[in-house]
Design an enzyme around this catalytic site. Sequence first.
Site, PDB file in Angstrom:
ATOM      1  N   PRO A 377     -32.028 -22.154  57.237  1.00 16.86           N
ATOM      2  CA  PRO A 377     -32.364 -20.649  56.284  1.00 16.86           C
ATOM      3  C   PRO A 377     -34.072 -20.189  56.985  1.00 16.86           C
ATOM      4  CG  PRO A 377     -33.248 -23.430  55.664  1.00 16.86           C
ATOM      5  CD  PRO A 377     -32.460 -23.895  56.675  1.00 16.86           C
ATOM      6  N   GLY A 379     -37.433 -18.695  57.941  1.00 17.29           N
ATOM      7  CA  GLY A 379     -38.485 -18.569  57.987  1.00 17.29           C
ATOM      8  C   GLY A 379     -39.037 -20.697  58.596  1.00 17.29           C
ATOM      9  N   VAL A 380     -37.809 -22.077  59.051  1.00 20.85           N
ATOM     10  CA  VAL A 380     -38.174 -22.461  59.256  1.00 20.85           C
ATOM     11  C   VAL A 380     -38.493 -22.236  60.618  1.00 20.85           C
ATOM     12  CG1 VAL A 380     -36.686 -23.957  57.688  1.00 20.85           C
ATOM     13  CG2 VAL A 380     -35.897 -22.842  60.154  1.00 20.85           C
ATOM     14  N   LYS A 382     -37.112 -21.315  63.751  1.00 22.37           N
ATOM     15  CA  LYS A 382     -35.740 -21.093  64.801  1.00 22.37           C
ATOM     16  C   LYS A 382     -36.261 -19.602  66.309  1.00 22.37           C
ATOM     17  CE  LYS A 382     -32.894 -19.493  62.135  1.00 22.37           C
ATOM     18  NZ  LYS A 382     -33.636 -19.521  60.778  1.00 22.37           N
ATOM     19  N   THR A 383     -36.810 -19.323  66.014  1.00 27.15           N
ATOM     20  CA  THR A 383     -37.152 -17.975  66.372  1.00 27.15           C
ATOM     21  C   THR A 383     -38.430 -17.887  67.281  1.00 27.15           C
ATOM     22  OG1 THR A 383     -36.410 -15.991  64.939  1.00 27.15           O
ATOM     23  CG2 THR A 383     -37.230 -15.869  67.173  1.00 27.15           C
ATOM     24  N   SER A 699     -20.458 -29.501  43.906  1.00 26.40           N
ATOM     25  CA  SER A 699     -21.070 -30.917  44.104  1.00 26.40           C
ATOM     26  C   SER A 699     -21.664 -31.217  42.017  1.00 26.40           C
ATOM     27  CB  SER A 699     -22.477 -30.865  44.974  1.00 26.40           C
ATOM     28  OG  SER A 699     -22.682 -29.615  43.791  1.00 26.40           O
ATOM     29  N   LYS A 742     -31.427 -31.721  48.262  1.00 19.07           N
ATOM     30  CA  LYS A 742     -31.688 -31.801  47.260  1.00 19.07           C
ATOM     31  C   LYS A 742     -32.639 -32.704  46.315  1.00 19.07           C
ATOM     32  CE  LYS A 742     -26.366 -30.144  46.603  1.00 19.07           C
ATOM     33  NZ  LYS A 742     -24.803 -31.043  46.541  1.00 19.07           N
TER      34      LYS A 742
END
EC number: 3.4.21.53
Length: 813
Positions: A377, A379-380, A382-383, A699, A742
């Site tokens: 997702p 904002g974690v 990655k970049t 789910s 979850k």
Amino acid sequence: MLDTEPVDMIPLITPEEEAEMDKEEFPSVLPILPVRNIVLFPGVVLPITVGRQKSIRLVKKFYKGDRTIGVVAQENQKSEEPSFQDIFKVGTVAKILRMFVLPDGNTTIIIQGKRRFKIEEQVQDEPFMQAKVSMLKDIHPDMSKKEVKALLQSVKESATKILKMNPEIPQDAQIAINNIESENFLTHFLSSNINAELKDKQKLLEFDDAVERATWLLQLMDKDIQMLEIKREIHTKVHTDIDQQQRDYFLRQQIKVLQDELGDFSSEQEFERLKEKALTKKWSDKVRAHFDKEMSKLQRVNPMAPDYPVTFNYLELLVDLPWGENSTDNFDLVRAKEILDEDHFGLTKVKQRILEYLAVLKLKNNMKAPILCLYGPPGVGKTSLGKSIAKALDRKYIRMSLGGVHDESEIRGHRKTYIGAMPGKIIQGIKRSETSNPVFILDEIDKISKDFRGDPSSALLEVLDPEQNSSFMDNFLEVEYDLSKVLFIATSNALDTIQPALRDRMEIIEINGYTLEEKIQIAKKYLIPKQKEEHGLKAKDISFTDAAIVKIIEDYTRESGVRNLERKIGAVVRNIAVAIAMETAYTKKIQPAQVREILGSEDFEKDTYQQDDLAGIVTGLAWTPYGGEILTIESIISKGKGKLTLSGQLGDVMKESASAALSLLRANVDAIGIDHRVFDHFDLHVHVPAGATPKDGPSAGIALYTSLASTFTQRKIKPALAMTGEITLRGKVLPVGGIKEKILAAKRAGIKEIILSKKNKKDIEEIHPPDIADLKFHFVETADEVLAIALLKQKIKKPFNLEVPEEPKKKDK
């Protein structure tokens, strides 16, 4: 051997002679003399040099006879021994007037055209060509008509204009044109001598109508006049350009002297600079030969020519690119791990993969770089992780944003022939890095688009294939370039939009959203110190309590990453910065109350578990791009005829899950203790709150099944219980995704127990144990196990009456 072009001859025939030619009889079988680049017209006298042995035999034989032959233009100009398929079908009967045998063996004849004919049938091909022919008649116009007179006058005027504009035509030709009495012969004479292509002259010969022939002739003459005018303009311009070039030459010589005096670089000095840099390059023989060829071409080009800057820029690119010039990797694995941990919290999988790569590279120095894709997702981190990887390896860092890229040339570059051509972004990035082994970030690879200009994702197939990218070919570069040492790291928010072939070439590493505890640690270790530094605050000026950080996370952000968290922390820090700048009193230790005072009312309502003494209320779990959420499922029954209603903006998959759950419930009424007649006497309504938000996915299957079972039995649901899993008609519970998000959402909402598919147990093992210490998990395989855990024995306080009245028995007649 080629037949020669006709020489200039100006024969004249009278109308009486022309009339006699029309009446003259000719044999139906004629010897055929094929000629190149010549179309003979009736009445016209031409000299022809004959060189082919077939043609010489034909001429010598019939010169001794009646001297009548058929002359036909050759359609296939390349054929040395033409057949009937290589010649036109319409030609001219000719009389051989004279014959001369030249010392070199060639024979020259002077012939005069008599009548037009059409080849009907081939008679023989050896020792020369003979064919059966039919004579063609000309349709003569009425010379008294004004249109005909005007047409012929226009033809004469155009001919006169051509004579004046073309100095190569003898001046006697004008006298001849003025003295021609026969209008028909005038068109034949001009058709024979006009400067036109062979096919156009042949078309003139094939016209039966003299008016049509004259009209087409006039068009060809007008075209010739236009060409002569263009030639005259070019001739004038060339003389002007030569004068200008001489002037430019003297000016350039003066500029060269001035440059030498001032010490500026001249073209020769630029050439020497390029050659000196080329000597230092680790090129293959093929690349060096290509450079030498382009360099030689550049030295022959005028510096003022438009091609000069294109070629010069191309050669500069060749010498500026790093060819096998790798930066030295730092193989200190402990240092690399410290740098990765210092810049990013968590992300264990990615860090481990980078350390593995560095370890193998240390043991085997010529290893090909992996192609990684960090998927997760927004904002974690990655970049930004790419920068840390480059720092840990001591490599240069290059980033290319692929969002919205829709032109293949952005990847492969443009060909040099185009105006403004340049290499693709890959080669440009390598040039900027000045090394052959940078860390190259391909950001937002899932957001590439395509249109009529090509598909960039297909162009990336070569770039991201370790077996092919050692010989990457950029359209502008024109020679192979080795990308195998480049560490490509792609980032993506989704995988379904990436082309399957491209996805297959990358090693996918999933980066999940951060837990609440991880966000607290990230805020304390990274975000708060960064915001203090950016806003000019010292460490002692402000501090955040854990409760304040939790307040910001839960009430003012809803995301898997930490972008909005950083913004909100920045807003709090700016508020304190204003107080410090204005020298007003402020609280140094930020508490939840100060957070609400600064940021205002809460942006989001916290998901919390609410216990109700109602049947059919079940807590499910859902995954969103911003993390996990609890999902309340409600069902209720009312008297009716068995109608099923689904609401809450459910997707097709979720609707199918509800139908499957109801069918499974009806199939197990005896085991659960439900009167099968209730399904025909009561209507069922299933609703998922937050109706404005679309919901879909399989789910919620076991949650829907539990809700229906509770509704039709009016039994209580176990409190503080949540569940997620797909259900089948056989009663099997299947695994689902997004388990970590979850579980964390359930914990935040106050859930104590969670039901999952047994196959999801492996996902729980990957979660940090302290994050799930207070949770109890039930791993199930069947729907019966779900009900055994979720449904309590006692009923709700005010159960709905589900008794179905007995139908009166029908009496026998």
